[in-house]
Motif scaffolding. Structure first.
Motif, PDB file in Angstrom:
ATOM      1  N   UNK A 115       0.829  -1.204   0.000  1.00  0.00           N
ATOM      2  CA  UNK A 115       0.000   0.000   0.000  1.00  0.00           C
ATOM      3  C   UNK A 115       0.870   1.265   0.000  1.00  0.00           C
ATOM      4  N   UNK A 116       1.850   1.300  -0.894  1.00  0.00           N
ATOM      5  CA  UNK A 116       2.741   2.457  -1.010  1.00  0.00           C
ATOM      6  C   UNK A 116       2.780   2.892  -2.471  1.00  0.00           C
ATOM      7  N   UNK A 117       3.181   4.167  -2.643  1.00  0.00           N
ATOM      8  CA  UNK A 117       3.303   4.752  -3.977  1.00  0.00           C
ATOM      9  C   UNK A 117       4.754   5.147  -4.213  1.00  0.00           C
ATOM     10  N   UNK A 118       5.222   4.934  -5.433  1.00  0.00           N
ATOM     11  CA  UNK A 118       6.605   5.281  -5.771  1.00  0.00           C
ATOM     12  C   UNK A 118       6.655   5.978  -7.124  1.00  0.00           C
ATOM     13  N   UNK A 119       7.677   6.849  -7.292  1.00  0.00           N
ATOM     14  CA  UNK A 119       8.012   7.445  -8.588  1.00  0.00           C
ATOM     15  C   UNK A 119       9.268   6.750  -9.084  1.00  0.00           C
TER      16      UNK A 119
ATOM     17  N   UNK B  75      11.784   6.766  -5.795  1.00  0.00           N
ATOM     18  CA  UNK B  75      11.402   7.614  -4.673  1.00  0.00           C
ATOM     19  C   UNK B  75      10.035   7.187  -4.152  1.00  0.00           C
ATOM     20  N   UNK B  76       9.983   6.793  -2.877  1.00  0.00           N
ATOM     21  CA  UNK B  76       8.718   6.439  -2.230  1.00  0.00           C
ATOM     22  C   UNK B  76       8.055   7.716  -1.724  1.00  0.00           C
TER      23      UNK B  76
ATOM     24  N   UNK C  19      11.223  17.929  -6.066  1.00  0.00           N
ATOM     25  CA  UNK C  19      10.817  17.471  -4.742  1.00  0.00           C
ATOM     26  C   UNK C  19      12.022  16.852  -4.045  1.00  0.00           C
ATOM     27  N   UNK C  20      12.001  16.913  -2.721  1.00  0.00           N
ATOM     28  CA  UNK C  20      13.100  16.386  -1.907  1.00  0.00           C
ATOM     29  C   UNK C  20      12.703  15.023  -1.345  1.00  0.00           C
ATOM     30  N   UNK C  21      13.658  14.082  -1.392  1.00  0.00           N
ATOM     31  CA  UNK C  21      13.456  12.734  -0.850  1.00  0.00           C
ATOM     32  C   UNK C  21      14.481  12.526   0.262  1.00  0.00           C
TER      33      UNK C  21
ATOM     34  N   UNK D 225      15.239  15.690  -6.411  1.00  0.00           N
ATOM     35  CA  UNK D 225      15.021  15.379  -7.813  1.00  0.00           C
ATOM     36  C   UNK D 225      14.411  16.581  -8.529  1.00  0.00           C
ATOM     37  N   UNK D 226      14.830  16.797  -9.765  1.00  0.00           N
ATOM     38  CA  UNK D 226      14.262  17.847 -10.603  1.00  0.00           C
ATOM     39  C   UNK D 226      13.836  17.280 -11.941  1.00  0.00           C
ATOM     40  N   UNK D 227      12.705  17.768 -12.467  1.00  0.00           N
ATOM     41  CA  UNK D 227      12.174  17.298 -13.744  1.00  0.00           C
ATOM     42  C   UNK D 227      11.916  18.487 -14.658  1.00  0.00           C
ATOM     43  N   UNK D 228      12.456  18.411 -15.881  1.00  0.00           N
ATOM     44  CA  UNK D 228      12.209  19.431 -16.894  1.00  0.00           C
ATOM     45  C   UNK D 228      11.275  18.876 -17.962  1.00  0.00           C
ATOM     46  N   UNK D 229      10.095  19.506 -18.130  1.00  0.00           N
ATOM     47  CA  UNK D 229       9.068  18.995 -19.040  1.00  0.00           C
ATOM     48  C   UNK D 229       9.087  19.771 -20.354  1.00  0.00           C
TER      49      UNK D 229
END
Length: 353
Positions: free
Chosen positions: A44-48, A60-61, A78-80, A87-91
Motif C-alpha cells: 500500500x505504497x506509492x513510488x516514482x 522515490x517512495x 521534490x526532496x526525498x 530530484x528535478x524534472x524538466x518537461x
C-alpha cells in the motif's frame, strides 16, 4: 515487480542536486526519460520510478510530508529524505508539468490516507494501547506537594521548552533549505533560458548574413535580366524593320498574283486563238513557243511566290518567339522584384526589432 502497477506516465529530463555543493543540478541522462507513478498494492505504497537503460534513475517512495514545487513554467522538484537527494524534472510544456504536479498531490493524499489507515489498524491490534482512562497513572509532573517535586516540574518544563525550540529551529532550517533549492532551480531555469536566447540571437545573425548574400545575388540577377530586356528591346527594333520587309513582301506577292492572273488570262486567250489558226504553221510555232515561254515564266513566278510565302512564315515565327521571350523575361523580373521587396521588408523588421 508484478505486484506494482503504473498509474501515470510522462516524459521529462531528469536532474539530481549535486551532493557536494547542494547548489547545482546534475543531469541524470542526455535525453528525456519515462517517469511513472507506481502503486504497490501489497505494501500500500506509492513510488516514482524512472529507468535509464538498466539503471534506476529515480526510485522515490512518496510520503505525506513530501512537497512537489514548481520552480518555473516547465520545471519542478521534490526532496526525498530517504534517498538524501533532491530530484528535478524538466518537461516539454507547462501542461505536462501541471499534470505531473496534480498527480503528485493525488498520490500524496492517497499515501496519507494509507498511513492513517495503517496506524488505525496498528492501534486496534496492539493490546498495549487498549488502556482505559481509569488505568492511566497520574503523572508526577502534575503534582507539586513538596520542594523536590516542584523542582522536578520546572526541569521537565524547561526540557519541553528546549525541545520545542529545537523543533522550531529544525523547521526553520528545513524551510530555508527548501527555499534555497527553489532559488537554485529558478536560477538554473533562467540560465537555461539565457543560453537559448543567445543561441537564437546567433541564429538570427546568421540568417541576416544569409539574407544579405541572397539579396546581393538577387540584385545581380536583376541587373542581368535588365540587360537581357535591353537586348530584347533592341532586337524588337530590328523586328520592326523586319515587319516593314514583311509588308514589302506582301505587296510583291500581291503584284505577282495579279501578274500570274493576267498571264493565265493571256494563256487562255492564246489557247482560244490557237484553234482558229491551224492554217498558219509559222504562226502556230510562234504561238507554241510563246506559250512555252509563258508557262516557264509562270513556273518561275510560282517559285518566287513559294519562296516569298516561306520567308514570310519564318519571319512571323521569329517574331512570335521574340515576343514570347520578352514576356517570359518580364514575368521573371516581376517575381524577382517581388521577392526583393519581401527581403527588404524582412530586413527592415529585423533591424527595427
Amino acid at each position: 515487480s508484478c505486484r506494482e502497477q503504473p498509474i501515470f506516465s510522462t516524459r521529462a529530463h531528469v536532474f539530481q542536486i549535486d551532493p557536494a555543493t547542494k547548489r547545482n543540478w546534475i543531469p541524470a541522462s542526455k535525453h528525456a526519460l519515462t517517469v511513472s507513478y507506481f502503486y504497490d498494492a501489497t505494501r500500500n505504497v506509492y513510488r516514482i520510478i524512472s529507468v535509464g537503460g538498466t539503471k534506476a534513475i529515480i526510485n522515490s517512495t512518496i510520503t505525506p510530508n513530501m512537497t512537489f514545487t514548481k520552480t518555473s513554467q516547465k520545471f519542478g522538484q521534490w526532496a526525498d529524505s530517504r534517498a538524501n537527494t533532491v530530484y528535478g524534472l524538466g518537461f516539454a510544456s507547462e501542461q505536462h508539468l501541471s499534470q505531473f504536479a496534480e498527480k503528485f498531490q493525488e498520490v500524496k493524499e492517497a499515501a496519507r490516507l494509507a498511513r492513517e489507515k495503517s496506524q488505525d489498524k496498528t492501534e486496534l491490534t496492539n493490546p498495549a494501547l487498549n488502556i482505559t482512562s481509569h488505568q492511566v497513572l497520574p503523572s508526577p509532573i502534575i503534582s507539586s506537594n513538596g520542594p523536590g517535586e516542584d523542582k522536578l516540574f520546572r526541569s521537565q518544563s524547561a526540557d519541553v521548552e528546549i525541545t520545542t525550540e529545537k523543533e522550531r529551529l529544525k523547521k526553520m532550517l528545513s524551510e530555508g533549505s527548501v527555499s534555497e533549492v527553489q532559488w537554485e532551480a529558478e536560477f538554473f531555469s533562467l540560465q537555461d533560458n539565457n543560453n537559448k536566447l543567445v543561441a537564437a540571437l546567433h541564429e538570427a545573425n546568421a540568417n541576416v548574413d544569409q539574407w544579405k548574400k541572397q539579396l546581393a545575388a538577387y540584385q545581380e540577377e536583376t541587373e542581368t535580366l535588365r540587360q537581357r530586356v535591353a537586348e530584347l528591346e533592341s532586337q524588337g527594333a530590328h523586328d520592326s524593320s523586319s515587319e516593314n520587309n514583311k509588308e514589302e513582301l506582301s505587296q510583291t506577292l500581291e503584284e505577282l498574283e495579279l501578274l500570274i492572273k493576267a498571264k493565265d488570262e493571256e494563256i487562255q486567250m492564246l489557247k482560244s486563238q490557237k484553234c482558229g489558226r491551224w492554217e498558219a504553221e509559222g504562226e502556230r510555232e510562234e504561238t507554241l513557243q510563246k506559250l512555252q515561254e509563258l508557262e516557264a515564266r509562270n513556273a518561275e513566278l510560282e517559285r518566287r511566290l513559294h519562296l516569298a510565302e516561306q520567308t514570310l512564315a519564318e519571319t512571323l515565327a521569329e517574331r512570335e518567339k521574340i515576343q514570347n521571350e520578352v514576356t517570359k523575361v518580364a514575368e521573371i523580373m516581376d517575381v524577382k522584384i517581388f521577392e526583393l521587396s519581401e527581403i527588404r521588408q524582412g530586413l527592415a523588421k529585423l533591424v527595427e526589432s
